[in-house]
Design a protein around this motif. Sequence first.
Motif, PDB file in Angstrom:
ATOM      1  N   SER A   5       0.844  -1.197   0.000  1.00 26.70           N
ATOM      2  CA  SER A   5       0.000   0.000   0.000  1.00 26.70           C
ATOM      3  C   SER A   5       0.878   1.245   0.000  1.00 26.70           C
ATOM      4  O   SER A   5       2.043   1.208   0.431  1.00 26.70           O
ATOM      5  CB  SER A   5      -0.922   0.012   1.215  1.00 26.70           C
ATOM      6  N   SER A   9      -2.496   8.711  -1.837  1.00 25.32           N
ATOM      7  CA  SER A   9      -2.589   8.358  -3.253  1.00 25.32           C
ATOM      8  C   SER A   9      -2.381   9.595  -4.124  1.00 25.32           C
ATOM      9  O   SER A   9      -1.885   9.497  -5.252  1.00 25.32           O
ATOM     10  CB  SER A   9      -3.935   7.710  -3.559  1.00 25.32           C
ATOM     11  N   ILE A  93       6.145   5.602  -7.216  1.00 21.14           N
ATOM     12  CA  ILE A  93       5.679   4.243  -6.943  1.00 21.14           C
ATOM     13  C   ILE A  93       6.735   3.512  -6.132  1.00 21.14           C
ATOM     14  O   ILE A  93       7.929   3.582  -6.443  1.00 21.14           O
ATOM     15  CB  ILE A  93       5.440   3.457  -8.248  1.00 21.14           C
ATOM     16  N   GLY A 105       3.232  -0.850  -5.079  1.00 24.64           N
ATOM     17  CA  GLY A 105       2.138  -0.109  -4.497  1.00 24.64           C
ATOM     18  C   GLY A 105       1.326   0.557  -5.589  1.00 24.64           C
ATOM     19  O   GLY A 105       1.726   0.544  -6.766  1.00 24.64           O
ATOM     20  N   PRO A 106       0.215   1.176  -5.237  1.00 27.61           N
ATOM     21  CA  PRO A 106      -0.660   1.805  -6.227  1.00 27.61           C
ATOM     22  C   PRO A 106      -0.168   3.149  -6.717  1.00 27.61           C
ATOM     23  O   PRO A 106      -0.758   3.727  -7.630  1.00 27.61           O
ATOM     24  CB  PRO A 106      -1.996   1.931  -5.489  1.00 27.61           C
TER      25      PRO A 106
ATOM     26  N   GLN B  37       0.102  -2.330 -16.203  1.00 30.25           N
ATOM     27  CA  GLN B  37      -0.201  -1.117 -15.458  1.00 30.25           C
ATOM     28  C   GLN B  37      -1.418  -0.439 -16.065  1.00 30.25           C
ATOM     29  O   GLN B  37      -1.455  -0.137 -17.260  1.00 30.25           O
ATOM     30  CB  GLN B  37       0.995  -0.154 -15.468  1.00 30.25           C
ATOM     31  N   GLU B  41      -2.378   3.713 -11.695  1.00 27.98           N
ATOM     32  CA  GLU B  41      -2.155   2.613 -10.759  1.00 27.98           C
ATOM     33  C   GLU B  41      -0.713   2.144 -10.821  1.00 27.98           C
ATOM     34  O   GLU B  41       0.025   2.461 -11.754  1.00 27.98           O
ATOM     35  CB  GLU B  41      -3.082   1.429 -11.108  1.00 27.98           C
ATOM     36  N   GLY B  42      -0.332   1.363  -9.815  1.00 29.10           N
ATOM     37  CA  GLY B  42       0.984   0.758  -9.872  1.00 29.10           C
ATOM     38  C   GLY B  42       0.960  -0.495 -10.730  1.00 29.10           C
ATOM     39  O   GLY B  42      -0.108  -1.056 -10.998  1.00 29.10           O
ATOM     40  N   VAL B  44       1.071  -4.312 -11.876  1.00 37.09           N
ATOM     41  CA  VAL B  44       0.641  -5.569 -11.255  1.00 37.09           C
ATOM     42  C   VAL B  44       1.401  -6.706 -11.912  1.00 37.09           C
ATOM     43  O   VAL B  44       1.438  -6.806 -13.141  1.00 37.09           O
ATOM     44  CB  VAL B  44      -0.876  -5.772 -11.427  1.00 37.09           C
TER      45      VAL B  44
END
Lengths: 113, 114
Positions: A5, A9, A93, A105-106, B37, B41-42, B44
């Motif tokens: 996490s 954000s 990131i 992470g996002p 991606q 977002e990050g 995956v």
Amino acid sequence: GAVVSQHPSRVICKSGTSVKIECRSLDFQATTMFWYRQFPKQSLMLMATSNEGSKATYEQGVEKDKFLINHASLTLSTLTVTSAHPEDSSFYICSAQDRDEQYFGPGTRLTVT
Amino acid sequence: GQQLNQSPQSMFIQEGEDVSMNCTSSSIFNTWLWYKQDPGEGPVLLIALYKAGELTSNGRLTAQFGITRKDSFLNISASIPSDVGIYFCAGAAYSGAGSYQLTFGKGTKLSVIP
């Protein structure tokens, strides 16, 4: 798979202020975490490698005094952008290493005005 | 430093078609990884490859670690709209003290036309 996490954000800050971004591994312990920066429509560029309990290793061209990294525990690394300027605006990131794989992470969208 | 050449840069395909993308490197890697991606977002992790010659599948995805350890490809079969995104290859090299550094390709942007 492993979960990482990031917080916050999104963040908007004024030029000259500092911003802290947290990266946490939620279901595993990570002795090594990584910080990347990604500009629009570009790939991820490694900024630094963060090792728990020791100093971070910075990539060439990344100012260690500007991008402060602290990896105080096996589940938390923080990146502090000090005296931020508009050119620091980017998508940051983090990733955490679990055996031979890295989980991301996002991301945190930083905008410096 | 190490560089990865990823191609194609972008692809437009019809839903149901198969897709192939690849990465080549001037250096040897211990591990090849493929990530997807989505915007904002990050990345995956889709598939991880550990041995030269290894062929691994994950649902409709198939990836191979080249024999020379300098290349990898990713195939997506029977594409669907949710496959849209940017796919990155990454080579992992041991950097000491138990950690691996990733070098990323520039990405392949996939668009799927319904």
